[in-house]
Scaffold this active site. Structure first.
Site, PDB file in Angstrom:
ATOM      1  N   HIS A   1      -5.403   3.744   8.057  1.00 39.10           N
ATOM      2  CA  HIS A   1      -5.489   2.411   7.456  1.00 39.10           C
ATOM      3  C   HIS A   1      -6.808   2.201   6.697  1.00 39.10           C
ATOM      4  O   HIS A   1      -6.946   1.225   5.944  1.00 39.10           O
ATOM      5  CB  HIS A   1      -5.344   1.343   8.550  1.00 39.10           C
ATOM      6  CG  HIS A   1      -4.693   0.085   8.083  1.00 39.10           C
ATOM      7  ND1 HIS A   1      -4.440  -0.197   6.762  1.00 39.10           N
ATOM      8  CD2 HIS A   1      -4.231  -0.994   8.776  1.00 39.10           C
ATOM      9  CE1 HIS A   1      -3.868  -1.381   6.658  1.00 39.10           C
ATOM     10  NE2 HIS A   1      -3.719  -1.887   7.868  1.00 39.10           N
TER      11      HIS A   1
ATOM     12  N   ASP B   1      -3.162   0.955   2.719  1.00 36.70           N
ATOM     13  CA  ASP B   1      -2.854  -0.361   3.284  1.00 36.70           C
ATOM     14  C   ASP B   1      -1.359  -0.470   3.581  1.00 36.70           C
ATOM     15  O   ASP B   1      -0.559   0.403   3.216  1.00 36.70           O
ATOM     16  CB  ASP B   1      -3.330  -1.497   2.375  1.00 36.70           C
ATOM     17  CG  ASP B   1      -2.676  -1.486   1.002  1.00 36.70           C
ATOM     18  OD1 ASP B   1      -1.515  -1.036   0.901  1.00 36.70           O
ATOM     19  OD2 ASP B   1      -3.330  -1.927   0.033  1.00 36.70           O
TER      20      ASP B   1
END
Length: 400
Positions: free
Chosen positions: A371, A375
């Site tokens: 992450h 995204d």
């Protein structure tokens, strides 16, 4: 004249290995280039060939020992014969008990096969090996165990020996192979360093199953390889990676490295665990080219002949737990990659199509990603692009 057998160069940055198995014992005849030992490195098992023909001399190290590149493994008496090997002094005849035979036979087996022998309670000396040079594999042991009950049922059960313990609890301690130690270390490092998250979707496999059923015979006849599902998924993944380049990128220090190529790592089952060879420039390969490469990897992983250079690199990984029956999982990233796609078993489930409940062959997809770099929007978009290509394989042909 004795010729020394040394630990060979094992690859870039690899300086040591573990002795996994001796394939020749002192006094055995050895042909030139015949494997005499198996070494386990951080990535693969490597067989060490004899430099000359002759008779196997003494082992300089034991199974489980760590050896450095260039160290002495053993000696081979060039031009000798097995008859010249030292003969042990005569011993009184001893009748070996049935219980002792499997234990003695198991001593020459690899750790994974030895573990399978103990788990299934079979005699390895009665099993014909299908591995390289006739060696036993875990599959051989499992097959022998599956036929054991029928044979055992026809024979009367032996009477229990007076005072013999019934039941009992056993434990076995087996040292982790170097490959398993490396896998454990790398997976834990991935969890510690990446901000890992998993996103799921599902895909209707009807169109791919129909295409495979329609063309599999012609495909195999023309290309000499079976048409599987991985060819479709790898090709679809390369298209989705092109649309969402961050999924194909990696983090190096404070920089993001984007790749204009797709080197796809595919998890393949090997006797000592999963290995992950790389399909180079998969974006330039056809489905047939991908299937041929995967088939070759699978065969050589079973034989233990994959090269270490074939494990290096990779920009994205696909792991297919469905072949083992997995319904859903959260795969772990293979550093320094930033994402891994998990495939699972195909299962008929009720779904709603056009307002009607119908039964379709469905598969869950899982994308684990870092992450820090990718995204949620990019992860979902990647999975949707993959799903669209699999549900309409024509998109793969016309690059949509």
């Amino acid at each position: 004249m004795a010729t020394e057998v040394l630990v060979p160069v094992l690859g870039e940055s690899i300086t040591e290995a573990t002795v996994g198995e001796w394939l020749k014992q002192p006094g055995d005849k050895v042909a030139a280039d015949e494997p005499i030992a198996s070494l386990e490195t951080d990535k693969v098992s490597v067989e060490v060939p004899s430099p000359v023909a002759g008779v196997m001399g003494e082992h300089a190290v034991k199974v489980g020992d760590t050896v450095q590149v260039g160290a002495l493994l053993a000696t081979v008496d060039a031009g000798g014969s097995a008859a010249a090997a030292p003969t042990p002094a005569p011993q009184p005849a001893v009748t070996e008990s049935p219980a002792a035979a499997p234990a003695n036979a198991a001593a020459a087996l690899s750790p994974s096969v030895r573990r399978a022998v103990l788990e299934h309670g079979v005699d390895p000396s009665t099993i014909t090996g299908t591995g390289k040079d006739g060696r036993l594999t875990k599959e051989d042991v499992a097959a022998a165990a599956s036929s054991k009950p029928a044979a055992a049922a026809s024979a009367p059960a032996p009477a229990a020996a007076p005072g013999a313990a019934s039941g009992g609890r056993k434990e076995e301690r087996v040292k982790m192979t170097r490959l398993r130690q490396t896998i454990a270390k790398r997976l834990k490092e991935a969890q510690n360093s990446a901000a890992m998250l998993t996103t799921f979707n599902d895909v209707d496999m009807s169109a791919v199953i129909e295409a495979r059923a329609k063309y599999k015979d012609l495909f195999e006849k023309k290309h000499g390889v079976r048409l599987g599902f991985m060819g479709f998924f790898v090709k679809a993944a390369t298209m989705a990676l092109k649309d969402i380049p961050s999924v194909n990128a990696s983090i190096e220090g404070d920089e993001i490295v984007y790749h204009d190529y797709a080197d796809i790592s595919v998890a393949v089952s090997a006797p000592n665990g999963l290995v992950v060879p790389v399909i180079r420039d998969a974006q330039d390969l056809s489905v047939a080219g991908i299937e041929k490469t995967i088939g070759d990897f699978g065969k050589r992983a079973k034989d233990g002949t994959l090269k270490m250079d074939e494990m290096k690199g990779g920009t994205f990984t696909i792991s297919n737990g469905g072949v083992f029956g997995s319904l859903m999982s959260t795969p772990i990233i293979n550093p320094p990659q930033s994402a891994v796609l998990g495939l699972h078993r195909i299962e008929e489930r009720p779904v709603v199509v056009g307002g009607q409940v119908v039964v379709r062959p469905m598969m869950y997809l899982a994308l684990s990603y870092d992450h820090r770099l990718i995204d949620g929007r990019e992860a979902v978009t990647f999975l949707v692009a993959l799903k669209n290509a699999i549900e309409d394989p024509t998109r793969i042909l016309i690059d949509l």
